[in-house]
Design a protein around this motif. Structure first.
Motif, PDB file in Angstrom:
ATOM      1  N   GLU A  51       3.515   9.305  -4.002  1.00 23.47           N
ATOM      2  CA  GLU A  51       2.904   7.990  -3.853  1.00 23.47           C
ATOM      3  C   GLU A  51       1.671   8.059  -2.960  1.00 23.47           C
ATOM      4  O   GLU A  51       0.642   7.423  -3.240  1.00 23.47           O
ATOM      5  CB  GLU A  51       3.912   7.007  -3.283  1.00 23.47           C
ATOM      6  N   HIS A  52       1.765   8.829  -1.885  1.00 17.92           N
ATOM      7  CA  HIS A  52       0.641   8.963  -0.954  1.00 17.92           C
ATOM      8  C   HIS A  52      -0.543   9.651  -1.627  1.00 17.92           C
ATOM      9  O   HIS A  52      -1.691   9.195  -1.515  1.00 17.92           O
ATOM     10  CB  HIS A  52       1.087   9.753   0.272  1.00 17.92           C
ATOM     11  N   ALA A  53      -0.284  10.757  -2.338  1.00 16.92           N
ATOM     12  CA  ALA A  53      -1.364  11.488  -3.004  1.00 16.92           C
ATOM     13  C   ALA A  53      -2.009  10.649  -4.098  1.00 16.92           C
ATOM     14  O   ALA A  53      -3.240  10.585  -4.216  1.00 16.92           O
ATOM     15  CB  ALA A  53      -0.829  12.803  -3.580  1.00 16.92           C
ATOM     16  N   VAL A  54      -1.180   9.979  -4.898  1.00 13.15           N
ATOM     17  CA  VAL A  54      -1.711   9.146  -5.976  1.00 13.15           C
ATOM     18  C   VAL A  54      -2.480   7.955  -5.400  1.00 13.15           C
ATOM     19  O   VAL A  54      -3.503   7.542  -5.949  1.00 13.15           O
ATOM     20  CB  VAL A  54      -0.584   8.687  -6.909  1.00 13.15           C
ATOM     21  N   GLY A  55      -2.012   7.404  -4.273  1.00 12.33           N
ATOM     22  CA  GLY A  55      -2.723   6.302  -3.633  1.00 12.33           C
ATOM     23  C   GLY A  55      -4.129   6.705  -3.225  1.00 12.33           C
ATOM     24  O   GLY A  55      -5.099   5.951  -3.426  1.00 12.33           O
ATOM     25  N   ARG A  56      -4.266   7.894  -2.674  1.00 17.30           N
ATOM     26  CA  ARG A  56      -5.600   8.389  -2.310  1.00 17.30           C
ATOM     27  C   ARG A  56      -6.436   8.641  -3.565  1.00 17.30           C
ATOM     28  O   ARG A  56      -7.656   8.443  -3.565  1.00 17.30           O
ATOM     29  CB  ARG A  56      -5.472   9.654  -1.466  1.00 17.30           C
ATOM     30  N   GLY A  57      -5.761   9.059  -4.641  1.00 21.20           N
ATOM     31  CA  GLY A  57      -6.458   9.225  -5.904  1.00 21.20           C
ATOM     32  C   GLY A  57      -6.965   7.901  -6.444  1.00 21.20           C
ATOM     33  O   GLY A  57      -8.068   7.820  -7.001  1.00 21.20           O
ATOM     34  N   VAL A  58      -6.163   6.846  -6.297  1.00 18.33           N
ATOM     35  CA  VAL A  58      -6.574   5.509  -6.726  1.00 18.33           C
ATOM     36  C   VAL A  58      -7.826   5.069  -5.964  1.00 18.33           C
ATOM     37  O   VAL A  58      -8.781   4.555  -6.547  1.00 18.33           O
ATOM     38  CB  VAL A  58      -5.432   4.496  -6.526  1.00 18.33           C
ATOM     39  N   LEU A  59      -7.833   5.282  -4.654  1.00 15.50           N
ATOM     40  CA  LEU A  59      -8.996   4.932  -3.849  1.00 15.50           C
ATOM     41  C   LEU A  59     -10.219   5.714  -4.308  1.00 15.50           C
ATOM     42  O   LEU A  59     -11.322   5.157  -4.431  1.00 15.50           O
ATOM     43  CB  LEU A  59      -8.722   5.205  -2.372  1.00 15.50           C
ATOM     44  N   ALA A  60     -10.045   7.003  -4.575  1.00 14.03           N
ATOM     45  CA  ALA A  60     -11.161   7.829  -5.029  1.00 14.03           C
ATOM     46  C   ALA A  60     -11.736   7.303  -6.344  1.00 14.03           C
ATOM     47  O   ALA A  60     -12.958   7.215  -6.512  1.00 14.03           O
ATOM     48  CB  ALA A  60     -10.704   9.282  -5.190  1.00 14.03           C
ATOM     49  N   LEU A  61     -10.866   6.936  -7.280  1.00 13.67           N
ATOM     50  CA  LEU A  61     -11.327   6.409  -8.558  1.00 13.67           C
ATOM     51  C   LEU A  61     -12.066   5.086  -8.383  1.00 13.67           C
ATOM     52  O   LEU A  61     -13.078   4.835  -9.047  1.00 13.67           O
ATOM     53  CB  LEU A  61     -10.138   6.216  -9.501  1.00 13.67           C
ATOM     54  N   ASN A  94     -11.482  -2.691   1.643  1.00 13.98           N
ATOM     55  CA  ASN A  94     -10.154  -3.063   2.132  1.00 13.98           C
ATOM     56  C   ASN A  94      -9.149  -1.948   1.883  1.00 13.98           C
ATOM     57  O   ASN A  94      -8.314  -1.624   2.750  1.00 13.98           O
ATOM     58  CB  ASN A  94      -9.691  -4.352   1.442  1.00 13.98           C
ATOM     59  N   ALA A  95      -9.204  -1.339   0.706  1.00 13.10           N
ATOM     60  CA  ALA A  95      -8.290  -0.248   0.386  1.00 13.10           C
ATOM     61  C   ALA A  95      -8.558   0.977   1.252  1.00 13.10           C
ATOM     62  O   ALA A  95      -7.629   1.646   1.711  1.00 13.10           O
ATOM     63  CB  ALA A  95      -8.416   0.116  -1.091  1.00 13.10           C
ATOM     64  N   ALA A  96      -9.841   1.286   1.484  1.00 11.91           N
ATOM     65  CA  ALA A  96     -10.189   2.434   2.323  1.00 11.91           C
ATOM     66  C   ALA A  96      -9.694   2.249   3.748  1.00 11.91           C
ATOM     67  O   ALA A  96      -9.270   3.207   4.410  1.00 11.91           O
ATOM     68  CB  ALA A  96     -11.701   2.649   2.309  1.00 11.91           C
ATOM     69  N   ALA A  97      -9.733   1.002   4.241  1.00 12.40           N
ATOM     70  CA  ALA A  97      -9.250   0.721   5.594  1.00 12.40           C
ATOM     71  C   ALA A  97      -7.735   0.793   5.667  1.00 12.40           C
ATOM     72  O   ALA A  97      -7.173   1.143   6.716  1.00 12.40           O
ATOM     73  CB  ALA A  97      -9.729  -0.662   6.033  1.00 12.40           C
ATOM     74  N   GLU A 113      -0.090  -0.065  -0.080  1.00 13.29           N
ATOM     75  CA  GLU A 113       0.010  -0.037  -1.538  1.00 13.29           C
ATOM     76  C   GLU A 113      -0.503  -1.326  -2.164  1.00 13.29           C
ATOM     77  O   GLU A 113      -1.067  -1.305  -3.262  1.00 13.29           O
ATOM     78  CB  GLU A 113       1.457   0.239  -1.951  1.00 13.29           C
ATOM     79  N   LYS A 114      -0.339  -2.463  -1.485  1.00 21.05           N
ATOM     80  CA  LYS A 114      -0.900  -3.716  -2.013  1.00 21.05           C
ATOM     81  C   LYS A 114      -2.421  -3.648  -2.037  1.00 21.05           C
ATOM     82  O   LYS A 114      -3.057  -4.084  -3.008  1.00 21.05           O
ATOM     83  CB  LYS A 114      -0.432  -4.903  -1.163  1.00 21.05           C
ATOM     84  N   ALA A 115      -3.014  -3.128  -0.983  1.00 18.83           N
ATOM     85  CA  ALA A 115      -4.475  -3.023  -0.932  1.00 18.83           C
ATOM     86  C   ALA A 115      -4.995  -2.092  -2.026  1.00 18.83           C
ATOM     87  O   ALA A 115      -6.029  -2.369  -2.654  1.00 18.83           O
ATOM     88  CB  ALA A 115      -4.914  -2.529   0.447  1.00 18.83           C
ATOM     89  N   LEU A 116      -4.279  -0.998  -2.268  1.00 20.82           N
ATOM     90  CA  LEU A 116      -4.701  -0.058  -3.302  1.00 20.82           C
ATOM     91  C   LEU A 116      -4.567  -0.663  -4.691  1.00 20.82           C
ATOM     92  O   LEU A 116      -5.468  -0.540  -5.533  1.00 20.82           O
ATOM     93  CB  LEU A 116      -3.869   1.228  -3.208  1.00 20.82           C
ATOM     94  N   SER A 117      -3.451  -1.336  -4.946  1.00 22.34           N
ATOM     95  CA  SER A 117      -3.274  -1.962  -6.259  1.00 22.34           C
ATOM     96  C   SER A 117      -4.267  -3.102  -6.466  1.00 22.34           C
ATOM     97  O   SER A 117      -4.783  -3.303  -7.576  1.00 22.34           O
ATOM     98  CB  SER A 117      -1.835  -2.474  -6.416  1.00 22.34           C
ATOM     99  N   ALA A 118      -4.559  -3.858  -5.400  1.00 24.15           N
ATOM    100  CA  ALA A 118      -5.550  -4.930  -5.506  1.00 24.15           C
ATOM    101  C   ALA A 118      -6.921  -4.362  -5.853  1.00 24.15           C
ATOM    102  O   ALA A 118      -7.655  -4.915  -6.695  1.00 24.15           O
ATOM    103  CB  ALA A 118      -5.614  -5.719  -4.200  1.00 24.15           C
ATOM    104  N   ALA A 119      -7.280  -3.243  -5.232  1.00 27.62           N
ATOM    105  CA  ALA A 119      -8.573  -2.616  -5.510  1.00 27.62           C
ATOM    106  C   ALA A 119      -8.631  -2.085  -6.939  1.00 27.62           C
ATOM    107  O   ALA A 119      -9.622  -2.280  -7.651  1.00 27.62           O
ATOM    108  CB  ALA A 119      -8.836  -1.494  -4.517  1.00 27.62           C
TER     109      ALA A 119
END
Length: 381
Positions: A233-243, A298-301, A312-318
């Motif tokens: 979840e952590h790795a994929v979350g950072r991947g989501v931010l990168a995308l 917001n997701a990066a922060a 995870e909410k910030a990442l999904s929102a982004a």
């Protein structure tokens, strides 16, 4: 909160933007993206030398960044050039998992990932899993002094180029349980591992993996047995931010190209950009891009925070916002260009295609909206 980048990040962004503009032009990018390898080893080495890979890792891991805003800076610059080199799969996903869960011996692999001499790939998604992180049918069972893996993985980024795979497998539990997932380091040359490469629709290469009685030693286990979901979840979350950051860079290029076209294309003797209806449409596009930028900030922060639900909410929102706005920017840019907007020779069509495909990586707009709602219910409960 101060959202201005540090001087080091501004310098890195300037360096990468200049390099992409001067050395990674549209024609060169297309040759690389459509090549048999799907990436350029020379460009990969150059990005590593420029510090783009090192910026994705913390100092403790041998890098000099690793924070959410470091990821955002790097991938926004990469998005401006539609860069296909394996920074997402090797550094963010596979490298992030090793950095988070690896033993001291396993973490010794990180310097080779940072300097670009080793390419790793994150093999987690499966043909039937969709976007659900816990849906893993690949199995791992103990045997003698190691593990035996059986199963299949799909859409592994730059899998053909990887010499090392981070593979998820189920060591216990039902097929969709979060508990019972484990990660393993599997060298590409391991007997029983078959890699089948495929071209990606927006350039570059992906791979399908088949694991038939793949035997790895006991020390190939990454982290604790059965406890890998948090790492995934952590790795994929950072991947989501990168995308999301990559999409911002691509949107900025598409917006600027469309503005330039509206200012030069003439109809009835005047630039079509002087027509009020088209000005309103471009104003809407600009506002939506800035809304997306706020979601990414917001997701990066939040990505480095300890509060899992908030993160995870910030990442999904982004990701939801990027999916919606990216599609809007792609559609509006092409429509405002007219028929020429869909031609292969025009860079815009490739940016539009990439924006649409980013929506489908690591969870699309609908998936992340549902996930955001579900996370909110967890708080309420």
């Amino acid at each position: 909160m101060n959202f201005e980048h540090t001087e080091d990040r501004r310098m890195l962004a300037d360096t990468l933007n200049r390099y992409v503009a001067e050395q990674y032009g549209f024609e060169a990018r297309n040759r690389i993206a459509q090549s048999a390898e799907g990436y350029s080893a020379a460009q990969w080495a150059q990005f590593a030398e420029l510090g783009a890979v090192g910026a994705l890792f913390s100092e403790a891991d041998g890098g000099y960044g690793g924070a959410g805003f470091d990821l955002a800076v790097v991938f926004e610059s990469l998005g401006r050039g539609l860069v296909v080199e394996p920074l997402l799969g090797s550094a963010v996903l596979a490298g992030g998992a090793i950095a988070r869960a690896g033993s001291e011996a396993q973490r010794e692999l990180l310097p080779a990932l940072i300097d670009g001499s080793t390419i790793a790939a994150f093999a987690h998604g499966e043909p039937e899993s969709g976007y659900a992180l816990a849906h893993v049918a690949t199995s791992a069972r103990r045997a003698d002094n190691g593990w035996v893996l059986n199963g299949a993985k799909a859409v592994v980024l730059q899998g053909e180029a990887a010499s090392l795979f981070v593979v998820s497998a189920r060591t216990s539990g039902a097929q969709t349980d979060e508990q019972g997932l484990s990660l393993f380091l599997v060298p590409a040359a391991t007997p029983g591992l078959t890699v089948r490469g495929l071209p990606a629709i927006d350039g570059g290469r992906v791979a399908e993996l088949s694991l038939a009685n793949v035997t790895v030693p006991a020390d190939a286990l990454l982290g604790a047995e059965g406890q890998a979901f948090a790492t995934i979840e952590h790795a994929v979350g950072r991947g989501v931010l990168a995308l999301c950051a990559e999409a911002l860079g691509a949107m900025d290029v598409a917006r600027q190209a469309t503005l330039e076209y509206l200012q030069t294309r003439k109809q009835f003797g005047v630039p079509i950009g002087s027509f009020q209806a088209l000005q309103h449409r471009m104003a809407d596009v600009l506002l939506e891009i800035e809304q997306a930028r706020s979601a990414v900030i917001n997701a990066a922060a939040a990505v480095d925070g300890d509060d899992r639900i908030a993160r995870e909410k910030a990442l999904s929102a982004a990701k939801f916002t990027i999916g919606r706005v990216g599609t809007l920017v792609a559609e509006e840019s092409i429509q405002l260009h007219g028929g020429i907007g869909m031609t292969w020779e025009l860079p815009l069509s490739h940016y539009a295609k990439r924006l649409v495909m980013i929506d489908h990586q690591l969870g699309d707009e609908d998936f992340h909206l549902e996930r955001y709602i579900a996370l909110g219910k967890e708080i309420a409960a």
